[in-house]
Design a protein around this motif. Structure first.
Motif, short mmCIF file in Angstrom:
data_model
loop_
_atom_site.label_atom_id
_atom_site.label_comp_id
_atom_site.label_asym_id
_atom_site.label_seq_id
_atom_site.Cartn_x
_atom_site.Cartn_y
_atom_site.Cartn_z
N VAL A 173 11.43 -14.89 31.05
CA VAL A 173 10.94 -14.88 32.34
C VAL A 173 10.11 -16.06 32.77
O VAL A 173 8.91 -15.89 32.27
CB VAL A 173 10.25 -13.57 32.97
CG1 VAL A 173 10.11 -13.67 34.63
CG2 VAL A 173 11.26 -12.45 32.61
N GLY A 174 10.39 -17.16 33.42
CA GLY A 174 9.64 -18.22 33.42
C GLY A 174 9.62 -18.97 32.01
O GLY A 174 10.43 -19.13 31.22
N HIS A 175 8.24 -19.21 31.96
CA HIS A 175 7.73 -19.92 30.49
C HIS A 175 7.49 -18.94 29.39
O HIS A 175 7.02 -19.17 28.28
CB HIS A 175 6.74 -20.91 30.56
CG HIS A 175 7.26 -21.99 31.54
ND1 HIS A 175 8.17 -23.16 30.98
CD2 HIS A 175 6.85 -22.50 32.58
CE1 HIS A 175 8.25 -24.02 32.04
NE2 HIS A 175 7.61 -23.63 32.99
N ARG A 176 7.40 -17.58 29.75
CA ARG A 176 6.94 -16.56 28.84
C ARG A 176 8.25 -15.47 28.63
O ARG A 176 9.04 -15.60 29.45
CB ARG A 176 5.83 -15.66 29.42
CG ARG A 176 4.56 -16.83 29.62
CD ARG A 176 3.27 -15.85 29.75
NE ARG A 176 2.96 -15.23 28.63
CZ ARG A 176 1.84 -14.72 28.50
NH1 ARG A 176 0.76 -14.73 29.43
NH2 ARG A 176 1.46 -13.96 27.36
N HIS A 177 7.65 -14.63 27.69
CA HIS A 177 8.80 -13.56 27.52
C HIS A 177 8.03 -12.18 27.60
O HIS A 177 6.89 -12.05 27.32
CB HIS A 177 9.29 -13.68 26.12
CG HIS A 177 8.49 -13.85 25.09
ND1 HIS A 177 8.24 -15.09 24.52
CD2 HIS A 177 7.68 -12.90 24.49
CE1 HIS A 177 7.18 -15.15 23.86
NE2 HIS A 177 6.82 -13.59 23.46
N VAL A 178 8.83 -10.99 28.00
CA VAL A 178 8.64 -9.77 28.34
C VAL A 178 9.29 -8.88 27.62
O VAL A 178 10.42 -8.90 27.21
CB VAL A 178 8.32 -9.55 29.71
CG1 VAL A 178 7.45 -10.09 30.49
CG2 VAL A 178 9.63 -9.32 30.28
N PHE B 257 11.83 -18.90 18.33
CA PHE B 257 10.87 -18.68 17.38
C PHE B 257 9.77 -17.69 17.84
O PHE B 257 9.66 -16.58 17.12
CB PHE B 257 10.36 -19.83 16.50
CG PHE B 257 9.17 -19.83 15.74
CD1 PHE B 257 9.61 -19.29 14.51
CD2 PHE B 257 7.73 -19.69 16.26
CE1 PHE B 257 8.70 -19.06 13.56
CE2 PHE B 257 6.89 -19.72 15.17
CZ PHE B 257 7.26 -19.04 13.83
N GLU B 258 9.32 -18.03 19.08
CA GLU B 258 8.27 -17.28 19.60
C GLU B 258 8.73 -15.68 20.02
O GLU B 258 7.90 -14.81 19.66
CB GLU B 258 7.63 -17.79 20.80
CG GLU B 258 6.81 -19.19 20.82
CD GLU B 258 6.48 -19.87 22.06
OE1 GLU B 258 6.92 -19.32 23.09
OE2 GLU B 258 5.75 -21.01 21.93
N MET B 259 10.05 -15.71 20.60
CA MET B 259 10.38 -14.35 20.64
C MET B 259 10.52 -13.60 19.46
O MET B 259 10.37 -12.22 19.42
CB MET B 259 11.72 -14.49 21.73
CG MET B 259 11.42 -15.01 22.94
SD MET B 259 12.76 -15.60 23.95
CE MET B 259 13.54 -14.26 24.71
N THR B 260 11.15 -14.30 18.55
CA THR B 260 11.43 -13.37 17.34
C THR B 260 10.24 -13.00 16.72
O THR B 260 10.06 -11.73 16.22
CB THR B 260 12.09 -14.13 16.18
OG1 THR B 260 13.39 -14.88 16.63
CG2 THR B 260 12.38 -13.76 15.01
N GLU B 261 9.15 -13.73 16.64
CA GLU B 261 7.82 -13.34 15.81
C GLU B 261 7.39 -12.10 16.91
O GLU B 261 6.70 -11.37 16.37
CB GLU B 261 6.75 -14.54 16.23
CG GLU B 261 6.95 -15.55 15.11
CD GLU B 261 7.15 -15.09 13.66
OE1 GLU B 261 6.15 -14.37 13.30
OE2 GLU B 261 8.23 -15.18 13.01
N ALA B 262 7.36 -12.26 18.23
CA ALA B 262 6.65 -11.25 19.10
C ALA B 262 7.84 -10.08 18.96
O ALA B 262 7.00 -8.71 18.74
CB ALA B 262 7.01 -11.62 20.50
N GLY B 263 9.03 -9.91 18.88
CA GLY B 263 9.75 -8.96 18.55
C GLY B 263 9.52 -8.04 17.19
O GLY B 263 9.33 -7.00 17.27
#
Length: 291
Positions: free
Chosen positions: A206-211, A253-259
């Motif tokens: 969403v935008g430049h971030r992920h939720v 990459f960022e979403m994978t690490e957060a997941g």
């Protein structure tokens, strides 16, 4: 998938809140909504669980049946998934509206759970090449308010934890063949090791971030989502991108690490809760559907 209409002003409000790590309901970007889990819900199944995540409600029932193993893996059992999208969940599922979504969800669940990294499928084998246990996992979507994959995976893990498979005794008959007898004792049963069973974490861009755990309103503002199944050790067993938008390599990459981080943190309290509920035995107060 259920959708809602969001005005431009609402989108701006949601986007600005997520940018500042403050969502509409007060959560941070990596926080789940309030979750309720109850097992042993359906009496005519071998294992069942109901999960309520926000206003999303999922019921899972598991039946174990003896079948012939697949020729490619004669020493393993397997799982079969069926997802029923109830018309009560959203008007979009009326008629045959939920069939396509149900098939899509079933195929994803099969890839996530029906492999040796997620479950010890060899423990479901009775006699190699002849008999094995097949777990029929039926998923019913009761209410839909976003984040179906996460709610379903948690409900499936809870139902597998609750599953009791009758103990099998194999004896030879007069003609030299094998005779299978199932134990009548409800306490003489086999329990499944669900330690490695993954939980699915859905991250919406969403935008430049992920939720994490997006509501329908946040989903309407999202361009694409990443579905990641994560074990208790933080190992990714399956990944899938959904949605019409694109994701750049840095975002993936960022979403994978957060997941991985969120999924790993989800397992310990979930297992603790399931073990606490089981330890109560017959003294456990059942809430059911009217709670």
């Amino acid at each position: 998938m259920a959708t809602v209409q969001v005005s431009e002003a609402e989108k701006v409000y949601i986007l600005h809140g997520i940018r500042d790590d403050l969502r509409v309901d007060g959560r941070g970007c990596e926080d789940y909504r309030h979750m309720e889990i109850e097992t042993d819900m359906v009496s005519n199944t071998d294992g069942s669980a109901k999960v309520t995540l926000g206003h999303t409600a999922v019921l899972v029932g598991i039946k174990a049946e003896i079948r012939k193993p697949k020729p490619m893996v004669p020493n393993e059992g397997y799982l079969e998934f069926f997802v029923d999208c109830s018309a009560n969940a959203t008007p979009e599922f009326e008629g045959r509206g939920g069939e396509e979504l149900g098939t899509e969800l079933s195929n994803t669940l099969y890839k996530v759970f029906n492999n040796k990294h997620s479950m010890d499928l060899k423990s479901l084998c009775i006699s190699a090449g002849e008999h094995c246990w097949v777990l029929y996992v039926d998923v019913l979507l009761l209410q839909c308010d976003g984040n179906l994959y996460d709610a379903m995976s948690i409900a499936i893990k809870a139902a597998l934890f609750n599953t009791k498979i009758p103990r099998v005794h194999i004896s030879a008959d007069d003609e030299g063949g094998k005779e299978i007898e199932l134990s009548d004792d409800p306490y003489d049963c086999m329990r499944l090791n669900v330690e490695n069973v993954p939980c699915i974490v859905t991250l919406c861009k969403v935008g430049h971030r992920h939720v994490v755990d997006a509501t329908l309103q946040e989903k309407a503002c999202s361009v694409a989502s990443l579905i990641i199944s994560v074990t208790h050790k933080g190992t990714v067993t399956c990944m899938r991108k959904v949605g019409g938008g694109s994701l750049d390599p840095e975002s993936i990459f960022e979403m994978t690490e957060a997941g991985k981080r969120v999924g790993k943190a989800l397992h310990a309290p979930l297992m603790k809760l399931l073990q606490q509920e089981e330890s109560l035995g017959k003294t456990r107060r059942k809430v059911g559907f009217l709670g």
